[in-house]
Design a protein around this motif. Structure first.
Motif, PDB file in Angstrom:
ATOM      1  N   ALA A  16       0.815  -1.222   0.000  1.00 12.11           N
ATOM      2  CA  ALA A  16       0.000   0.000   0.000  1.00 12.11           C
ATOM      3  C   ALA A  16       0.845   1.266   0.000  1.00 12.11           C
ATOM      4  N   VAL A  17       2.054   1.206   0.535  1.00 10.05           N
ATOM      5  CA  VAL A  17       2.897   2.411   0.530  1.00 10.05           C
ATOM      6  C   VAL A  17       3.888   2.403  -0.629  1.00 10.05           C
ATOM      7  N   ALA A  18       4.064   1.228  -1.261  1.00  8.93           N
ATOM      8  CA  ALA A  18       5.092   1.113  -2.294  1.00  8.93           C
ATOM      9  C   ALA A  18       4.748   1.953  -3.526  1.00  8.93           C
ATOM     10  N   GLY A  19       3.487   1.906  -3.960  1.00 14.11           N
ATOM     11  CA  GLY A  19       3.099   2.668  -5.139  1.00 14.11           C
ATOM     12  C   GLY A  19       3.605   2.070  -6.434  1.00 14.11           C
ATOM     13  N   GLU A  20       4.277   0.953  -6.367  1.00 11.05           N
ATOM     14  CA  GLU A  20       4.770   0.267  -7.562  1.00 11.05           C
ATOM     15  C   GLU A  20       4.889  -1.215  -7.227  1.00 11.05           C
ATOM     16  N   PRO A  21       5.009  -2.085  -8.238  1.00 10.14           N
ATOM     17  CA  PRO A  21       5.089  -3.519  -7.933  1.00 10.14           C
ATOM     18  C   PRO A  21       6.292  -3.839  -7.056  1.00 10.14           C
ATOM     19  N   VAL A  22       6.075  -4.757  -6.116  1.00 12.98           N
ATOM     20  CA  VAL A  22       7.165  -5.182  -5.221  1.00 12.98           C
ATOM     21  C   VAL A  22       7.437  -6.663  -5.501  1.00 12.98           C
ATOM     22  N   GLY A  66       6.324  -8.133  -9.946  1.00 13.87           N
ATOM     23  CA  GLY A  66       5.959  -8.710  -8.660  1.00 13.87           C
ATOM     24  C   GLY A  66       4.488  -8.491  -8.360  1.00 13.87           C
ATOM     25  N   TYR A  67       4.206  -8.048  -7.139  1.00 15.89           N
ATOM     26  CA  TYR A  67       2.823  -7.840  -6.727  1.00 15.89           C
ATOM     27  C   TYR A  67       2.572  -6.368  -6.499  1.00 15.89           C
ATOM     28  N   ARG A  68       1.309  -5.963  -6.730  1.00 17.40           N
ATOM     29  CA  ARG A  68       0.977  -4.591  -6.376  1.00 17.40           C
ATOM     30  C   ARG A  68      -0.502  -4.482  -6.025  1.00 17.40           C
ATOM     31  N   LEU A  69      -0.796  -3.505  -5.191  1.00 18.02           N
ATOM     32  CA  LEU A  69      -2.179  -3.185  -4.873  1.00 18.02           C
ATOM     33  C   LEU A  69      -2.638  -2.128  -5.866  1.00 18.02           C
ATOM     34  N   ALA A  70      -3.817  -2.321  -6.429  1.00 18.00           N
ATOM     35  CA  ALA A  70      -4.338  -1.334  -7.377  1.00 18.00           C
ATOM     36  C   ALA A  70      -5.818  -1.146  -7.103  1.00 18.00           C
TER      37      ALA A  70
ATOM     38  N   LEU B 120       3.500   7.822  19.163  1.00 19.67           N
ATOM     39  CA  LEU B 120       2.351   6.937  18.951  1.00 19.67           C
ATOM     40  C   LEU B 120       2.083   6.714  17.466  1.00 19.67           C
ATOM     41  N   ARG B 121       2.571   7.638  16.662  1.00 20.49           N
ATOM     42  CA  ARG B 121       2.230   7.630  15.237  1.00 20.49           C
ATOM     43  C   ARG B 121       3.390   7.146  14.382  1.00 20.49           C
ATOM     44  N   GLU B 122       4.405   6.585  15.026  1.00 21.77           N
ATOM     45  CA  GLU B 122       5.619   6.279  14.270  1.00 21.77           C
ATOM     46  C   GLU B 122       5.408   5.249  13.167  1.00 21.77           C
ATOM     47  N   GLY B 123       4.512   4.305  13.402  1.00 24.90           N
ATOM     48  CA  GLY B 123       4.339   3.254  12.401  1.00 24.90           C
ATOM     49  C   GLY B 123       3.243   3.544  11.397  1.00 24.90           C
ATOM     50  N   VAL B 124       2.719   4.778  11.412  1.00 23.16           N
ATOM     51  CA  VAL B 124       1.583   5.080  10.543  1.00 23.16           C
ATOM     52  C   VAL B 124       2.051   5.820   9.292  1.00 23.16           C
ATOM     53  N   PHE B 125       1.819   5.215   8.146  1.00 19.14           N
ATOM     54  CA  PHE B 125       2.198   5.849   6.893  1.00 19.14           C
ATOM     55  C   PHE B 125       0.973   5.980   6.010  1.00 19.14           C
TER      56      PHE B 125
ATOM     57  N   GLU C  74       0.870  -1.471  14.049  1.00 17.96           N
ATOM     58  CA  GLU C  74       1.415  -2.792  14.384  1.00 17.96           C
ATOM     59  C   GLU C  74       2.417  -3.283  13.343  1.00 17.96           C
ATOM     60  N   VAL C  75       2.252  -2.851  12.107  1.00 18.78           N
ATOM     61  CA  VAL C  75       3.169  -3.307  11.069  1.00 18.78           C
ATOM     62  C   VAL C  75       4.111  -2.174  10.652  1.00 18.78           C
ATOM     63  N   GLY C  76       4.123  -1.132  11.477  1.00 16.70           N
ATOM     64  CA  GLY C  76       4.915   0.052  11.158  1.00 16.70           C
ATOM     65  C   GLY C  76       6.389  -0.236  10.979  1.00 16.70           C
ATOM     66  N   GLU C  77       6.897  -1.131  11.809  1.00 17.47           N
ATOM     67  CA  GLU C  77       8.326  -1.410  11.745  1.00 17.47           C
ATOM     68  C   GLU C  77       8.712  -2.013  10.393  1.00 17.47           C
ATOM     69  N   VAL C  78       7.882  -2.944   9.926  1.00 17.20           N
ATOM     70  CA  VAL C  78       8.150  -3.577   8.627  1.00 17.20           C
ATOM     71  C   VAL C  78       8.080  -2.541   7.511  1.00 17.20           C
ATOM     72  N   VAL C  79       7.074  -1.670   7.590  1.00 17.82           N
ATOM     73  CA  VAL C  79       6.922  -0.650   6.552  1.00 17.82           C
ATOM     74  C   VAL C  79       8.126   0.288   6.560  1.00 17.82           C
ATOM     75  N   ARG C  80       8.552   0.646   7.759  1.00 23.21           N
ATOM     76  CA  ARG C  80       9.697   1.542   7.855  1.00 23.21           C
ATOM     77  C   ARG C  80      10.926   0.875   7.253  1.00 23.21           C
ATOM     78  N   ALA C  81      11.092  -0.412   7.531  1.00 24.60           N
ATOM     79  CA  ALA C  81      12.228  -1.151   6.969  1.00 24.60           C
ATOM     80  C   ALA C  81      12.137  -1.153   5.443  1.00 24.60           C
ATOM     81  N   PHE C  82      10.921  -1.365   4.935  1.00 24.89           N
ATOM     82  CA  PHE C  82      10.745  -1.395   3.482  1.00 24.89           C
ATOM     83  C   PHE C  82      11.088  -0.040   2.860  1.00 24.89           C
TER      84      PHE C  82
END
Lengths: 182, 255, 182
Positions: A16-22, A66-70, B120-125, C74-82
């Motif tokens: 959802a944050v990638a904006g392109e295929p992963v 790869g995969y992407r959300l659209a 609190l918002r660190e993981g929110v994108f 809850e999945v913020g860490e993974v997203v940040r890593a990505f």
């Protein structure tokens, strides 16, 4: 074995944050060593199924990279309508630059704007006129007597300024000459 | 307030608090001394403040000018405290100090509040799928237009303009003309017979003069008044007189 | 009456491509005249509930005067890593103090910030401007006509607030008196 729900959630968030295929490889690398290819496949399948619900606006697509959300094709028209409506309340980089030139150099003619920007800006000037951010303020007494442009009161209101004298200098905002990067 | 660890090879590491400024340091001292902010023992705090400045200087930490201004302010309050008050209505010399410390303490609590909310918002994108037809061009919502964005755009225009229109080559006015140089060289040649051209060129202060010198030498060679001579590559280049009076006459005519 | 599932799908798709909060008004304008406020509220509620499923990586948020889709913490860490975002992008203490001054007292000038903090904060202000957490909002009509600063919508989004009124007041933070000394 990782929590299957959390794994699916993590995959969905990444896409959802990638904006392109992963790619699968990138997903596995991001999710960490314990996640196997099978785990990932199961998670992606979970996401795919969840978005088959008719109330979902998204879908999982497998594309070349790869995969992407659209967004789902059924709601494509609404999405296009939204982007169109939003574009009307936005300034493109070209419009912003032209507006900046008029604000800082006014009164200024189209040939002068074109010269500074290096591209023909007549379309952008028209848009700015339509939006009432600039106005025509007479003609310059040179060959061709081109129209002179100035900014409007509406722009001042938008910027929160009382008068144009309050426009900050480029130096004040750290956009000084010295900052020309190679 | 953070902390720098100052590890020494011998002895335990010292943890020195990092202050955000003189007010932060003062607030720290008030708390360290467990005194009321409404009744600050200025003499004590002033001494401790100066001791901290000395420590910071010894540790080569940058002590900003604001710290010194504040030190002077504290000294002024301290000396005023020593004078007897003329009347009951005269304000406490510490009033402004208290006021500023209280205001700064408020700022610190508000900053902590923001930090808490942000953590609190660190993981929110924000979700952002690329729409099928996106222009790809950064766009600004009209409501977000401010003078900063305008100035930045103007800066970019000017930068690009300067990049695309580099200033033309500006020639410094010649310190001497080729003709003058020819006359000078001929003078050397008639008295010395030969002349170390390369060292002469390399020791000119202005590049223009070196070039003029070379052009003058070439001109003399072309007119037959001189020839150049070099023993081997990179060795000295000598300008030698041909001793032909006609050629020299001609050269002087040109010069 | 519009198809409720399709309406929810359309809203979700719009929010997914928007990348920023979308106001109720814009949503209604995009969806067309037949959709009522109640329809929209129901659709948004449907989206909110669907994302409460533990296998979802997203959630619906109400921030900065609109709605947006965001990843779940809850999945913020993974997203940040990505995204390759390091913890260093966190704000420094100096930036937090400056931001607090602007957020609680806006509009405010640099001299006022400098006085409150006791140190020159021009560098910090520039950083906050670059990160779009604050904006220039005119000039103060005093000697030197210094620039006035305000916080941006982006800060609200970052804080997850609807408006700055939701920030705890000084009273709620415990009024200053006596609280300095332990």
């Amino acid at each position: 074995m990782p929590d299957h729900h959390l794994l699916a959630a993590a995959c969905e968030a990444i896409l959802a944050v990638a904006g392109e295929p992963v790619s699968e490889a990138t997903l596995l690398k991001t999710l960490g060593g314990e996640v196997t290819q099978e785990d990932l496949a199961a998670a992606l399948e979970h996401i795919r199924q969840r978005h088959e619900h008719p109330g979902s606006g998204l879908r999982l697509e497998k594309v070349a990279g790869g995969y992407r959300l659209a967004t789902r094709p059924e709601v494509g028209e609404v999405v296009r309508a939204f982007l169109g409506i939003r574009a009307q309340s936005r300034l493109s980089q070209a419009a912003l630059e032209t507006l900046a030139i008029i604000a800082y150099r006014q009164p200024v003619t189209l040939p002068e704007i074109n010269f500074l920007r290096g591209v023909n800006s007549s379309g952008v000037v028209r848009t700015l006129l339509e939006r009432k951010l600039i106005r025509v303020a007479g003609r310059k007494q040179v060959v061709g007597t081109p129209l002179l442009y100035r900014t409007t009161k509406e722009l001042l209101v938008l910027l929160g300024l009382q008068s144009l004298d309050e426009l900050p200098t480029l130096e004040e905002l750290g956009e000084a000459e010295g900052s020309v990067a190679p | 307030m953070g902390a720098v660890a100052l590890g020494e090879a011998k002895g335990p590491a010292v943890h020195l608090p990092v202050f955000q400024g003189p007010l932060d340091l003062l607030l720290f001292l008030v708390q360290e001394n467990k005194v009321s902010i409404w009744d600050i023992p200025v003499a004590t705090i002033c001494d401790q403040y100066q001791a901290w400045l000395r420590t910071m200087e010894e540790l080569d930490l940058v002590v900003a000018a604001e710290y010194l201004v504040c030190a002077a302010w504290l000294l002024a309050i301290k000396s005023r405290m020593l004078l007897p008050r003329r009347s009951k209505d005269e304000p406490d010399p510490r009033a402004e100090l208290v006021e500023r410390l209280l205001a700064y303490e408020k700022v610190k609590r508000q900053a902590a509040e923001l930090a808490g909310l942000l953590s609190l918002r660190e993981g929110v994108f924000s979700v952002r799928l690329s729409p099928v037809e996106s222009s790809g061009e950064p766009e600004l919502a009209l409501e977000e237009l401010d003078v900063g964005a305008l100035a930045q755009a103007m800066g970019e225009v000017l930068q690009r303009f300067r990049r695309e229109h580099p200033p033309g080559l500006v020639l410094a006015p010649l310190g001497c003309s080729v003709q003058e140089k020819m006359r000078e060289l001929l003078g050397f040649l008639s008295s010395q017979g030969s002349f170390p051209l390369l060292s002469h060129m390399l020791t000119r202060r202005e590049r223009v003069e070196a070039v003029t010198c070379l052009l003058a030498a070439l001109e003399l060679v072309w007119l037959g008044a001189a020839r150049v001579h070099q023993q081997r590559s990179f060795a000295e280049i000598y300008l030698v007189s041909t001793g032909e009076p006609v050629a020299v006459e001609r050269a002087l005519g040109y010069a």
